[in-house]
Design an enzyme around this catalytic site. Structure first.
Site, PDB file in Angstrom:
ATOM      1  N   ASP A 116      -9.381  -3.930  -1.240  1.00  0.00           N
ATOM      2  CA  ASP A 116      -8.431  -4.209  -2.325  1.00  0.00           C
ATOM      3  C   ASP A 116      -8.984  -3.863  -3.704  1.00  0.00           C
ATOM      4  O   ASP A 116      -8.643  -4.504  -4.696  1.00  0.00           O
ATOM      5  CB  ASP A 116      -7.987  -5.692  -2.326  1.00  0.00           C
TER       6      ASP A 116
ATOM      7  N   LYS B  49      -8.068   1.291  -4.652  1.00  0.00           N
ATOM      8  CA  LYS B  49      -8.339   2.689  -4.263  1.00  0.00           C
ATOM      9  C   LYS B  49      -7.059   3.512  -4.234  1.00  0.00           C
ATOM     10  O   LYS B  49      -7.058   4.691  -4.563  1.00  0.00           O
ATOM     11  CB  LYS B  49      -8.959   2.743  -2.856  1.00  0.00           C
TER      12      LYS B  49
ATOM     13  N   GLY C 260      -3.877  -1.640   3.197  1.00  0.00           N
ATOM     14  CA  GLY C 260      -2.626  -1.717   2.442  1.00  0.00           C
ATOM     15  C   GLY C 260      -2.810  -0.998   1.121  1.00  0.00           C
ATOM     16  O   GLY C 260      -3.275  -1.581   0.160  1.00  0.00           O
ATOM     17  N   HIS C 261      -2.504   0.288   1.107  1.00  0.00           N
ATOM     18  CA  HIS C 261      -2.711   1.086  -0.104  1.00  0.00           C
ATOM     19  C   HIS C 261      -1.403   1.181  -0.878  1.00  0.00           C
ATOM     20  O   HIS C 261      -0.455   1.816  -0.440  1.00  0.00           O
ATOM     21  CB  HIS C 261      -3.264   2.469   0.261  1.00  0.00           C
TER      22      HIS C 261
ATOM     23  N   GLN D  69     -10.424  -0.600   3.400  1.00  0.00           N
ATOM     24  CA  GLN D  69     -11.271  -1.790   3.269  1.00  0.00           C
ATOM     25  C   GLN D  69     -12.433  -1.490   2.307  1.00  0.00           C
ATOM     26  O   GLN D  69     -12.302  -0.621   1.468  1.00  0.00           O
ATOM     27  CB  GLN D  69     -11.798  -2.278   4.636  1.00  0.00           C
TER      28      GLN D  69
HETATM   29  P1  IMP Z   1      -9.302  -7.242  10.382  1.00  0.00           P
HETATM   30  O1  IMP Z   1      -9.722  -5.940   9.808  1.00  0.00           O
HETATM   31  O2  IMP Z   1      -7.811  -7.456  10.378  1.00  0.00           O
HETATM   32  O3  IMP Z   1      -9.907  -7.496  11.722  1.00  0.00           O
HETATM   33  O4  IMP Z   1      -9.875  -8.406   9.432  1.00  0.00           O
HETATM   34  C1  IMP Z   1     -11.278  -8.654   9.274  1.00  0.00           C
HETATM   35  C2  IMP Z   1     -11.596  -9.020   7.827  1.00  0.00           C
HETATM   36  O5  IMP Z   1     -11.376  -7.897   6.990  1.00  0.00           O
HETATM   37  C3  IMP Z   1     -10.715 -10.143   7.265  1.00  0.00           C
HETATM   38  O6  IMP Z   1     -11.483 -10.903   6.368  1.00  0.00           O
HETATM   39  C4  IMP Z   1      -9.630  -9.404   6.518  1.00  0.00           C
HETATM   40  O7  IMP Z   1      -9.063 -10.168   5.494  1.00  0.00           O
HETATM   41  C5  IMP Z   1     -10.438  -8.236   5.965  1.00  0.00           C
HETATM   42  N1  IMP Z   1      -9.631  -7.034   5.710  1.00  0.00           N
HETATM   43  C6  IMP Z   1      -9.162  -6.145   6.603  1.00  0.00           C
HETATM   44  N2  IMP Z   1      -8.485  -5.162   5.996  1.00  0.00           N
HETATM   45  C7  IMP Z   1      -8.538  -5.413   4.696  1.00  0.00           C
HETATM   46  C8  IMP Z   1      -8.044  -4.728   3.539  1.00  0.00           C
HETATM   47  O8  IMP Z   1      -7.433  -3.657   3.610  1.00  0.00           O
HETATM   48  N3  IMP Z   1      -8.305  -5.318   2.338  1.00  0.00           N
HETATM   49  C9  IMP Z   1      -9.018  -6.473   2.239  1.00  0.00           C
HETATM   50  N4  IMP Z   1      -9.504  -7.129   3.272  1.00  0.00           N
HETATM   51  C10 IMP Z   1      -9.274  -6.609   4.491  1.00  0.00           C
END
Ligand code: IMP
Length: 417
Positions: free
Chosen positions: A13, A16, A40-41, A218
């Site tokens: 977040d 990007k 989520g871009h 991420q």
């Molecule tokens: P997962 O990727 O859904 O398995 O989540 C694992 C961890 O990564 C959690 O803490 C999520 O909140 C975090 N996470 C996954 N994708 C994103 C993202 O795009 N932005 C921020 N945090 C993320």
């Protein structure tokens, strides 16, 4: 070979999406190499908001060919929804989207497994998009891949293999192979025009000197290997993830690391510079810090320059992009984390209990009151904002190359090196 990578340096977040969107205008190929629907871009093509989860941001640039590499995990139904939305907005994807035939497929079983895991004691606060279970099956060699969606026999065999292994974990919640087979085959039929050997296409593009942009999702601190394990995502978010996630090795000319001028995190896990006070609340409200994928409020705190220095070193970052500098306007004092009390090592602890015990040391800098959202060069920033950027550069050891000062598509500028 003109290659650029743009990667998050914090816990995702970092903003990007907007920078990738701007850079796509100057690239021929835009490549996603890890993650999936957890990303989520947020971008504003032609002034209207759109949130991309699976699709590379280059889909919103008509000259850009978009590649979804084999390191991605793909939920076919959600991807089809995204394709429909993007095409409805006038961005035709025919001939402009290539999905690796080797990328992993997220099935309804993976979504259930993510939910089951998250309701137990090992909860990490995932996005519940089935990311971890899909990667787990891939590495356990019981995964479904995009190529399987194109052949009934292959898909049936792949699903049978996976269900046989996971059923003992899921009990009555295990979906039947039959319930998944037809919907996945139908999705495969619709995605067929896009499924191909993406690594080969990319290798061709690089040979032809096409300008390639690798778009990270991420952030570095969520990297499955180097991040705050186990509170991480399940993919390689650093530049180290690019070769494996694309299926080829290529030198990178420019590796842009994106960080907010402060810091946020969603989900569980340690966050040394977190602020559970009015300042944290102010950052959340002013910065609109709510997850683009799940809508969850983000945890907020000061920028952690020690952690940034660490991830820049291991990810080969060549310049920094500082986003949301405008959110700090109006603060009397801005703090930056420059290290941790009683921590005298150059790196970050691998042990999560030691990481969780880190207590930050701050440097306090005077803030500024001016609205900076209209500023388009370094010299136009208030002196104290310029001083903050200099401290960031000195502490992190990487030059600031880009500064973003507002949500608008053009609200940013480059800084000459
Ligand atoms: P997962 O990727 O859904 O398995 O989540 C694992 C961890 O990564 C959690 O803490 C999520 O909140 C975090 N996470 C996954 N994708 C994103 C993202 O795009 N932005 C921020 N945090 C993320």
């Amino acid at each position: 070979m003109p290659t650029t990578a743009i990667l998050g340096l914090q816990w995702g977040d970092e903003g990007k999406g907007k920078l990738v969107d701007s850079l796509c205008a100057r690239h021929d190929l835009c490549v996603r190499f890890q993650g999936g629907g957890n990303a989520g871009h947020t971008v504003y093509p032609e002034g209207r908001k759109i949130v991309l989860h699976h699709l590379p941001t280059g889909v919103l640039h008509r000259q850009c060919v978009n590649v979804m590499g084999q390191g991605m995990v793909i939920d076919p139904d959600r991807l089809l929804d995204e394709i429909a939305e993007v095409e409805a907005r006038g961005f035709a994807l025919k001939g402009r989207l290539v999905i690796s035939d080797r990328a992993a497929v997220t099935t309804p079983m993976h979504l259930s497994l993510d939910g089951i895991r998250e309701s137990g004691s090992g909860k990490v606060g995932t996005t519940k998009r089935g990311i971890g279970p899909t990667y787990a099956d891939r590495y356990d060699r019981i995964g479904v891949r995009m190529v399987d969606l194109l052949d009934r026999t292959s898909l049936k065999e792949a699903l049978e293999r996976a269900v046989a292994v996971r059923a003992c974990q899921m009990g009555k919640q295990a979906p039947s192979v039959d319930s998944m087979l037809e919907p996945l085959l139908q999705a495969g039929e619709k995605l067929k025009p896009y499924i191909a050997d993406a690594a080969l296409l990319l290798a061709e593009g690089l040979r032809e000197q096409r300008r390639v942009l690798f778009e990270g999702a991420q952030g570095a601190m969520l990297d499955v290997g180097q991040g705050t394990y186990p509170f991480v995502t399940s993919s390689h978010t650093l530049s180290t993830g690019i070769p494996a996630g694309c299926g080829l090795v290529t030198p990178l000319q420019d590796v842009i690391g994106v960080t907010k001028a402060y810091c946020t995190r969603v989900g569980d896990g340690p966050f040394p510079t977190e602020l559970n006070d009015a300042t944290g609340e102010l950052l959340r409200t002013k910065g609109g810090e709510f997850g683009a994928t799940t809508g969850r409020p983000r945890r907020c705190g000061w920028i952690d320059l020690f952690a940034l220095r660490y991830v820049c070193r291991i990810s080969g970052i060549t310049r920094l992009a500082i986003t949301k500098l405008d959110v700090l306007s109006g603060m009397e004092t801005v703090r930056v984390g420059v290290g941790y009390k009683d921590h005298n090592e150059p790196g970050l602890p691998a042990d999560i209990r030691r990481f969780s015990a880190l207590r930050p040391k701050y440097e306090a800098l005077p803030g500024w009151s001016e609205d900076i959202s209209g500023v388009r060069d370094l010299a136009g920033l208030p002196a104290n904002a310029q001083a903050l950027l200099r401290v960031i550069e000195q502490q992190v050891g990487v030059p600031v190359g880009i500064v973003s000062v507002g949500p608008g598509r053009d609200a940013w500028f480059t800084v000459a090196g």
